[in-house]
Design a protein around this motif. Sequence first.
Motif, mmCIF file in Angstrom:
data_model
loop_
_atom_site.group_PDB
_atom_site.id
_atom_site.type_symbol
_atom_site.label_atom_id
_atom_site.label_comp_id
_atom_site.label_asym_id
_atom_site.label_seq_id
_atom_site.Cartn_x
_atom_site.Cartn_y
_atom_site.Cartn_z
ATOM 1 N N LEU A 51 -79.475 -30.310 74.156
ATOM 2 C CA LEU A 51 -78.222 -29.571 74.184
ATOM 3 C C LEU A 51 -77.436 -29.740 72.913
ATOM 4 C CD1 LEU A 51 -77.327 -26.762 75.879
ATOM 5 C CD2 LEU A 51 -75.632 -28.283 76.064
ATOM 6 N N ASN A 52 -77.327 -30.764 72.855
ATOM 7 C CA ASN A 52 -76.211 -31.414 71.903
ATOM 8 C C ASN A 52 -76.666 -30.901 69.754
ATOM 9 O OD1 ASN A 52 -74.419 -32.449 73.082
ATOM 10 N ND2 ASN A 52 -75.033 -34.201 73.369
ATOM 11 N N ILE A 53 -78.819 -31.603 69.909
ATOM 12 C CA ILE A 53 -79.361 -31.023 69.092
ATOM 13 C C ILE A 53 -79.284 -30.029 68.541
ATOM 14 C CG2 ILE A 53 -81.644 -31.187 68.538
ATOM 15 C CD1 ILE A 53 -82.114 -33.885 69.825
ATOM 16 N N MET A 54 -78.933 -28.793 69.583
ATOM 17 C CA MET A 54 -78.822 -27.524 69.845
ATOM 18 C C MET A 54 -77.567 -26.567 69.224
ATOM 19 S SD MET A 54 -80.401 -25.281 73.412
ATOM 20 C CE MET A 54 -82.083 -26.417 74.288
ATOM 21 N N ALA A 55 -76.331 -27.698 69.228
ATOM 22 C CA ALA A 55 -75.269 -27.630 68.520
ATOM 23 C C ALA A 55 -74.911 -28.337 67.146
ATOM 24 C CB ALA A 55 -74.334 -28.476 70.023
ATOM 25 N N GLY A 56 -76.090 -28.870 67.236
ATOM 26 C CA GLY A 56 -75.609 -29.518 65.457
ATOM 27 C C GLY A 56 -75.197 -30.601 65.917
ATOM 28 N N LEU A 57 -74.921 -31.394 67.096
ATOM 29 C CA LEU A 57 -74.102 -32.929 67.077
ATOM 30 C C LEU A 57 -74.728 -33.601 66.736
ATOM 31 C CD1 LEU A 57 -71.311 -31.315 70.444
ATOM 32 C CD2 LEU A 57 -71.255 -31.371 67.579
ATOM 33 N N LEU A 58 -76.308 -33.626 66.473
ATOM 34 C CA LEU A 58 -76.929 -34.972 67.077
ATOM 35 C C LEU A 58 -78.708 -34.327 66.129
ATOM 36 C CD1 LEU A 58 -77.168 -36.045 70.827
ATOM 37 C CD2 LEU A 58 -76.240 -37.133 68.522
ATOM 38 N N THR A 59 -78.325 -35.083 65.308
ATOM 39 C CA THR A 59 -79.715 -34.811 64.406
ATOM 40 C C THR A 59 -80.973 -35.610 65.067
ATOM 41 O OG1 THR A 59 -78.476 -34.992 62.217
ATOM 42 C CG2 THR A 59 -80.512 -35.068 62.124
ATOM 43 N N PRO A 60 -82.540 -34.724 65.670
ATOM 44 C CA PRO A 60 -83.645 -35.245 65.276
ATOM 45 C C PRO A 60 -83.950 -35.913 64.829
ATOM 46 C CG PRO A 60 -84.442 -32.799 64.690
ATOM 47 C CD PRO A 60 -82.095 -33.077 64.753
ATOM 48 N N THR A 61 -84.940 -36.956 65.552
ATOM 49 C CA THR A 61 -85.948 -38.481 65.177
ATOM 50 C C THR A 61 -86.872 -36.986 63.874
ATOM 51 O OG1 THR A 61 -85.005 -39.509 67.145
ATOM 52 C CG2 THR A 61 -86.676 -40.340 64.758
ATOM 53 N N SER A 62 -87.171 -36.326 64.560
ATOM 54 C CA SER A 62 -88.106 -35.840 64.231
ATOM 55 C C SER A 62 -88.448 -34.150 64.994
ATOM 56 C CB SER A 62 -89.911 -36.266 64.318
ATOM 57 O OG SER A 62 -89.983 -36.187 65.363
ATOM 58 N N GLY A 63 -88.898 -33.200 64.071
ATOM 59 C CA GLY A 63 -88.929 -31.548 64.758
ATOM 60 C C GLY A 63 -87.626 -31.212 63.627
ATOM 61 N N ALA A 64 -87.315 -29.866 64.415
ATOM 62 C CA ALA A 64 -86.446 -29.062 63.562
ATOM 63 C C ALA A 64 -85.964 -28.220 64.835
ATOM 64 C CB ALA A 64 -86.812 -28.152 61.925
ATOM 65 N N ILE A 65 -83.950 -27.824 64.493
ATOM 66 C CA ILE A 65 -84.272 -25.974 65.602
ATOM 67 C C ILE A 65 -84.297 -25.293 64.503
ATOM 68 C CG2 ILE A 65 -82.289 -25.756 66.827
ATOM 69 C CD1 ILE A 65 -82.646 -28.096 68.777
#
Length: 276
Positions: A51-65
Amino acid sequence: MADLDINDVSMSFVDRSGKELRALDRISLTIEQSEFVCLIGHSGCGKSTLLNIMAGLLTPTSGAIRCSGAVVTGPGPERAMVFQSHALLPWMTCVENVYLAVKQAFRGASKSELMDRAEQALKLVHLEHAIGKYPFEISGGMKQRVGIARAFAVQPKVLLLDEPFGALDALTRSSLQDELVRFVETTKTTVVMVTHDLDEAIFLGDRIVALSNGPAARIGRIWKVGMARPRDRLKLTTDFERIKYRKEILELLYKKEPISSIGQLDAIAEVSSRIA
């Protein structure tokens, strides 16, 4: 075009010893416009991380949203998040906390218009009596309702909820669930919600997405909730479809000991509907 497109997202963290720990492993999920998706799973499986990755609060190690086709690189006004804690600024009143959010979302609007939006959002969650109060003057449940009002007020395209009703009593939780349903139906907002309450997921969700146990969690199973809307919570208590969904979800969460009867389901439900 999907409102959220999660494409092969993985997330790793490095512990104090320098060892890499993978929390999420190649998560892919498409969430359509106006869809209500509930994320469930055991504690530590990475629901809040996703959820935090969706919010832009975390950057994924790989892949994208992607949100409406644009890659998510940080927080944005089209995505509002309600956290497990209220996250209110203690030196501001309830209405000032909400006003601060709408001021950022509706730049150029007059102060009176922004203040009216803030007040209307607080009235939506039944806090008109607390508009001028500070966070220390209200209960924990009321603080969380201010946080929910703040998210409603900015009228986001995507609403991200991290167990927003977990700290509330049962009656208040039910009331706010109903308000959330009305808000979503009116605004056509897309919602992704983390919850440990299986009844909540079945009542609210169009789809229920279960993550496998961590580390390196993946999508374990997805249920499409076929029950028509609006859903009557009283009728759902004896609805066969609801019982079936709940049984299947519990069987997935307790794979080692599959549930073989509705009697067993009811015996476990009191504890299992809020897996910590």
